[in-house]
Write an enzyme that holds these catalytic residues in place. Structure first.
Site, PDB file in Angstrom:
ATOM      1  CG  HIS A   1      18.400  40.748 120.164  1.00 18.15           C
ATOM      2  ND1 HIS A   1      18.985  41.903 119.697  1.00 18.15           N
ATOM      3  CD2 HIS A   1      19.372  40.056 120.805  1.00 18.15           C
ATOM      4  CE1 HIS A   1      20.260  41.912 120.059  1.00 18.15           C
ATOM      5  NE2 HIS A   1      20.521  40.799 120.731  1.00 18.15           N
TER       6      HIS A   1
ATOM      7  CB  SER B   1      23.872  40.760 119.927  1.00 22.79           C
ATOM      8  OG  SER B   1      23.149  41.409 120.923  1.00 22.79           O
TER       9      SER B   1
ATOM     10  CE  LYS C   1      27.089  45.550 122.530  1.00 21.79           C
ATOM     11  NZ  LYS C   1      25.779  46.068 122.368  1.00 21.79           N
TER      12      LYS C   1
HETATM   13  C1  GCU Z   1      22.824  42.343 126.251  1.00 21.59           C
HETATM   14  C2  GCU Z   1      23.509  43.682 126.124  1.00 21.59           C
HETATM   15  C3  GCU Z   1      23.481  44.192 124.698  1.00 21.59           C
HETATM   16  C4  GCU Z   1      24.057  43.136 123.780  1.00 21.59           C
HETATM   17  C5  GCU Z   1      23.308  41.853 123.973  1.00 21.59           C
HETATM   18  C6  GCU Z   1      23.885  40.652 123.224  1.00 21.59           C
HETATM   19  O1  GCU Z   1      21.449  42.498 126.042  1.00 21.59           O
HETATM   20  O2  GCU Z   1      22.899  44.547 127.020  1.00 21.59           O
HETATM   21  O3  GCU Z   1      24.224  45.384 124.589  1.00 21.59           O
HETATM   22  O4  GCU Z   1      24.027  43.564 122.449  1.00 21.59           O
HETATM   23  O5  GCU Z   1      23.370  41.457 125.348  1.00 21.59           O
HETATM   24  O6  GCU Z   1      25.034  40.636 122.885  1.00 21.59           O
HETATM   25  O7  GCU Z   1      23.130  39.669 123.088  1.00 21.59           O
END
Ligand code: GCU
Length: 347
Positions: A326, A183, A187
């Site tokens: 997720h 997540s 990134k």
């Molecule tokens: C939020 C965010 C996402 C990210 C996620 C996470 O949902 O909007 O962009 O990837 O958190 O890191 O769990």
């Protein structure tokens, strides 16, 4: 081709890697502080019989000396016993825990992999406070310039310092150290891979918007939404593109492509609509040409969107679409290992 890319997607044909990196840093993640000139590890605790005695665990404080000051954070090292030339993952995790629900450490040991794990908030808090941890050392007054990095850049800096340390551990195979994150930390892993050629592969798990997913045409999270909620992950400049994705002089396929010359992997989950799995797939497709221009396989995929459960492991851009939501699942890790082992066998 049944995979439609956004018509105004900036082309990567004939681009230079440095040019792509400069755009990503100046306009999205911000410029990172200089790398440390000295990284040393001080043992905090050891467990020689970790996981039924299969591995050696050591918790260290990693001390980084850099031109801007000094910063230390804890790292867990787990090395399978009685092996040498061991491949490893640097895992940027959400928690200061080994094993953890996002890190099935014993299975990784059984598969012959070492892990170096740190908790991202031990580097700096996941919020707009730039006075704590590494942020406090880099930005002594807590204030950033428009192109200074946000928290993703600081977490990435730490992962590269862990790589400096990993390269001093004799049991590890220096050619086979990868970075992984889920997540927001997926990134981060992609940025680490783009900035640091010493890695074997960067694994992005469900990283979505401003990670593996194209911003143009994203169906759920947008630059507007992410910069409104998490402005501190990025540099100030990124806000310019909120609801103006068409003006971005790049898109996220640049980040995937900038991982060349090493491998990179995009993992998506079928029930993770917010990460816009289609955008992640399209980004991998769009990044492929950068590898191909350099004479190696890019993203080898069928001429259609992926089916749930499929792996595409033949190119230097790996991919899978897992069932479920997720999460950084044991299944993701096992597919990463299968990809790395297949590539290693082939060389
Ligand atoms: C939020 C965010 C996402 C990210 C996620 C996470 O949902 O909007 O962009 O990837 O958190 O890191 O769990």
């Amino acid at each position: 081709m049944t995979i439609n890319l956004p018509p105004d997607l900036p082309s990567i044909a004939n681009r230079k890697k440095q040019e792509m990196l400069d755009l990503l840093l100046e306009e999205e993640y911000g410029c990172l502080p200089p790398r440390p000139y000295l990284v040393s590890a001080e043992t905090v605790k050891t467990d020689k019989k970790f996981c039924a005695g299969k591995a050696f665990l050591e918790k260290v404080m990693l001390n980084c000396k850099a031109d801007f000051g000094e910063f230390s954070f804890p790292v867990y090292l787990v090395i399978p016993r009685n092996a040498d030339k061991i491949p490893a993952f640097i895992h940027i995790n959400f928690r200061d825990l080994v094993p953890d629900k996002y890190q099935p450490t014993e299975e990784l040991i059984d598969a012959g992999f070492a892990t170096l794990t740190f908790c991202y908030t031990d580097v700096s808090s996941d919020d707009g406070d730039f006075t704590n941890g590494l942020a406090g050392v880099v930005y002594p007054d807590g204030v950033r310039k428009r192109d200074d990095c946000g928290k993703i850049g600081l977490w990435a800096w730490a992962a590269m310092a862990v790589m400096d340390y990993a390269l001093t551990i004799p049991e590890l195979d220096k050619e086979r150290i990868s970075v992984a994150g889920h997540s927001r930390l997926g990134k981060t892993a992609l940025l680490v891979g783009a900035l640091d050629e010493r890695f074997d592969c960067a694994f992005s798990n469900d990283s979505g918007c401003s990670g593996a997913g194209l911003s143009r045409g994203s169906e759920k999270e947008t630059v507007q939404k992410i910069t409104a909620k998490f402005p501190f992950w990025f540099c100030e400049n990124y806000k310019k593109y909120a609801d103006r994705e068409d003006l971005l002089p790049f898109d996220q396929h640049f980040l995937i492509a900038a991982n060349y010359p090493h491998k990179v992997y995009v993992a998506s989950a079928a029930e993770d609509p917010y990460a816009c799995t289609k955008s992640e797939y399209r980004a991998a497709v769009a990044a492929s040409g950068f590898f191909e221009e350099r004479g190696v396989l890019g993203f080898v995929h069928p001429d259609r969107l992926p089916l749930i459960g499929e792996n595409f492991h033949n190119g230097n851009i790996g991919y899978h679409l897992r069932a479920g939501n997720h999460y950084f699942s044991r299944e993701d890790w096992l597919r990463y290992i299968a990809f790395l082992n297949a590539k290693h066998k082939a060389t």
